[in-house]
Design an enzyme around this catalytic site. Structure first.
Site, PDB file in Angstrom:
ATOM      1  N   HIS A   1      -0.936  -2.589   0.300  1.00  0.00           N
ATOM      2  CA  HIS A   1      -0.229  -2.923   1.539  1.00  0.00           C
ATOM      3  C   HIS A   1      -1.215  -3.207   2.678  1.00  0.00           C
ATOM      4  O   HIS A   1      -0.989  -4.110   3.492  1.00  0.00           O
ATOM      5  CB  HIS A   1       0.722  -1.800   1.936  1.00  0.00           C
ATOM      6  CG  HIS A   1       1.742  -1.472   0.895  1.00  0.00           C
ATOM      7  ND1 HIS A   1       2.503  -0.329   0.917  1.00  0.00           N
ATOM      8  CD2 HIS A   1       2.133  -2.147  -0.217  1.00  0.00           C
ATOM      9  CE1 HIS A   1       3.314  -0.307  -0.120  1.00  0.00           C
ATOM     10  NE2 HIS A   1       3.094  -1.406  -0.835  1.00  0.00           N
TER      11      HIS A   1
ATOM     12  N   HIS B   1       9.247  -7.226  -1.152  1.00  0.00           N
ATOM     13  CA  HIS B   1       8.176  -6.254  -1.358  1.00  0.00           C
ATOM     14  C   HIS B   1       7.289  -6.646  -2.530  1.00  0.00           C
ATOM     15  O   HIS B   1       6.069  -6.431  -2.486  1.00  0.00           O
ATOM     16  CB  HIS B   1       8.724  -4.845  -1.572  1.00  0.00           C
ATOM     17  CG  HIS B   1       7.626  -3.836  -1.600  1.00  0.00           C
ATOM     18  ND1 HIS B   1       7.018  -3.360  -0.463  1.00  0.00           N
ATOM     19  CD2 HIS B   1       6.964  -3.260  -2.636  1.00  0.00           C
ATOM     20  CE1 HIS B   1       6.049  -2.529  -0.787  1.00  0.00           C
ATOM     21  NE2 HIS B   1       5.993  -2.449  -2.112  1.00  0.00           N
TER      22      HIS B   1
ATOM     23  N   ASP C   1       3.287  -7.003  -2.319  1.00  0.00           N
ATOM     24  CA  ASP C   1       2.318  -6.437  -3.259  1.00  0.00           C
ATOM     25  C   ASP C   1       1.405  -7.520  -3.826  1.00  0.00           C
ATOM     26  O   ASP C   1       0.191  -7.312  -3.984  1.00  0.00           O
ATOM     27  CB  ASP C   1       3.045  -5.737  -4.403  1.00  0.00           C
ATOM     28  CG  ASP C   1       3.522  -4.342  -4.044  1.00  0.00           C
ATOM     29  OD1 ASP C   1       3.085  -3.797  -3.011  1.00  0.00           O
ATOM     30  OD2 ASP C   1       4.335  -3.790  -4.815  1.00  0.00           O
TER      31      ASP C   1
ATOM     32  N   HIS D   1       1.531  -5.175 -10.367  1.00  0.00           N
ATOM     33  CA  HIS D   1       0.110  -5.045 -10.062  1.00  0.00           C
ATOM     34  C   HIS D   1      -0.779  -5.429 -11.246  1.00  0.00           C
ATOM     35  O   HIS D   1      -1.778  -6.136 -11.093  1.00  0.00           O
ATOM     36  CB  HIS D   1      -0.210  -3.607  -9.641  1.00  0.00           C
ATOM     37  CG  HIS D   1       0.475  -3.182  -8.386  1.00  0.00           C
ATOM     38  ND1 HIS D   1       0.288  -3.819  -7.180  1.00  0.00           N
ATOM     39  CD2 HIS D   1       1.360  -2.166  -8.147  1.00  0.00           C
ATOM     40  CE1 HIS D   1       1.015  -3.225  -6.250  1.00  0.00           C
ATOM     41  NE2 HIS D   1       1.678  -2.224  -6.810  1.00  0.00           N
TER      42      HIS D   1
END
Length: 313
Positions: free
Chosen positions: A83, A245, A249, A272
């Site tokens: 973030h 979101h 990311d 991720h």
């Protein structure tokens, strides 16, 4: 944002909080840095050891489960960096020294909003050194089952920025299928992405606790879902906060390229691990990218072209 020259912070800025996974108290200090420094973390507070510097770079990633971690697990590491890195890349900040006295970047409200405020408080300084971009010139792709992430070229002389096209698909009817495309720029980042919070399912909490994750998670920093309802009393900040979101990311993970990217990032049910894997795929093929001087024009819509490398994530 000056597209032709590198940037840093005008003044230092400080922020304290706790980690969403470790629940450890932590303070970060953002320091201005010279041109070509990039984003570097200085880990302090190590028992019996001097401070260690860890570059925010894909080659330093050690974990991608539920967050992105860089460093060396046997000496010093820093978790949940995505973030903060998203705020740097989203606002066009190239060079910062992040001093941190704990193992994890503070989660704050689960979004990048407080980091944006911190950068605004510090101010942005334009340096004399020119920017160099990483321009994607051949598609690269990583796959895991039906999920994939790819980086592709954008067409035309005016294609000078990063476009992100992300979709997700969850069984929960609160999320379901969501897709969003954005051209990364400071105004868009502030308005469309910065306030989108991390999310999780209540049914997973006990398993995560046993594994050492989510020890600091709460309704103050996470959108909590139970079956098909949002538990947070205030509800969602955006109707599609979940995919926003995921884009946030991805922006943070793509900052690990070390320079701003010119190209199209496309993700289907990624995360991720795959975000970092597609960077590894890009840099493992020197014919897939080139370094170019910044062009002071705005990015435009573009279309995928050609075929390229496919790797497994």
């Amino acid at each position: 944002m000056n597209l032709g020259r590198q940037t840093t912070l005008r003044n230092p800025a400080i922020l304290s909080g706790f980690g969403v996974h470790s629940n450890a108290a932590v303070t970060i200090i953002l320091h201005p840095a010279e041109a070509d420094t990039g984003i570097v973390f200085r880990r302090t507070g190590l028992p019996g050891h001097a401070a260690r510097e860890i570059a925010a770079h894909w080659s330093r990633v050690t974990m991608t489960e539920l967050c992105t971690m860089i460093g060396d697990n046997t000496r010093a590491s820093i978790a949940t960096i995505e973030h903060l890195l998203a705020a740097f890349l989203g606002l066009g900040i190239d060079n910062v020294l992040v001093e941190i006295d704990g193992p994890e970047v503070p989660i704050m409200d689960g979004s990048a909003a407080r980091f944006v405020d911190l950068i605004d408080d510090a101010g942005i300084e334009t340096l004399s050194a020119p920017c160099r971009y990483i321009k994607v010139i051949k598609p690269v792709r990583v796959e895991s089952g039906q999920a994939f992430c790819e980086l592709r070229p954008t067409e035309g002389a005016r294609a000078t920025g990063l476009r992100l096209d992300v979709d997700i698909d969850f069984a929960s009817s609160v999320i379901g299928q969501q897709r969003k495309t954005v051209d990364l720029a400071p105004t868009i980042f502030r308005r469309e992405l910065a306030r989108a919070r991390t999310f999780g399912f209540l049914a997973d909490v006990e398993r995560l606790w046993k594994a050492g994750f989510a020890l600091g998670a709460s309704l103050e920093n996470t959108v909590a879902l139970q079956s098909d309802r949002v538990l947070n009393p205030e509800g969602l900040r955006y109707a599609d906060e979940f995919v926003r979101h995921k884009i946030l990311d991805a922006v943070g993970d793509l900052a690990l390229a070390g320079r701003r990217i010119i190209g199209l990032f496309r993700s289907h049910c990624g995360g991720h691990r795959m975000n970092v894997a597609v960077l590894r795929a890009l840099f493992s093929d020197p014919s897939a990218f080139e370094y170019v001087d910044a062009l002071p024009v705005r990015p435009v819509a573009a279309h995928p072209v050609a075929t390229g490398v496919v790797l497994s994530a």
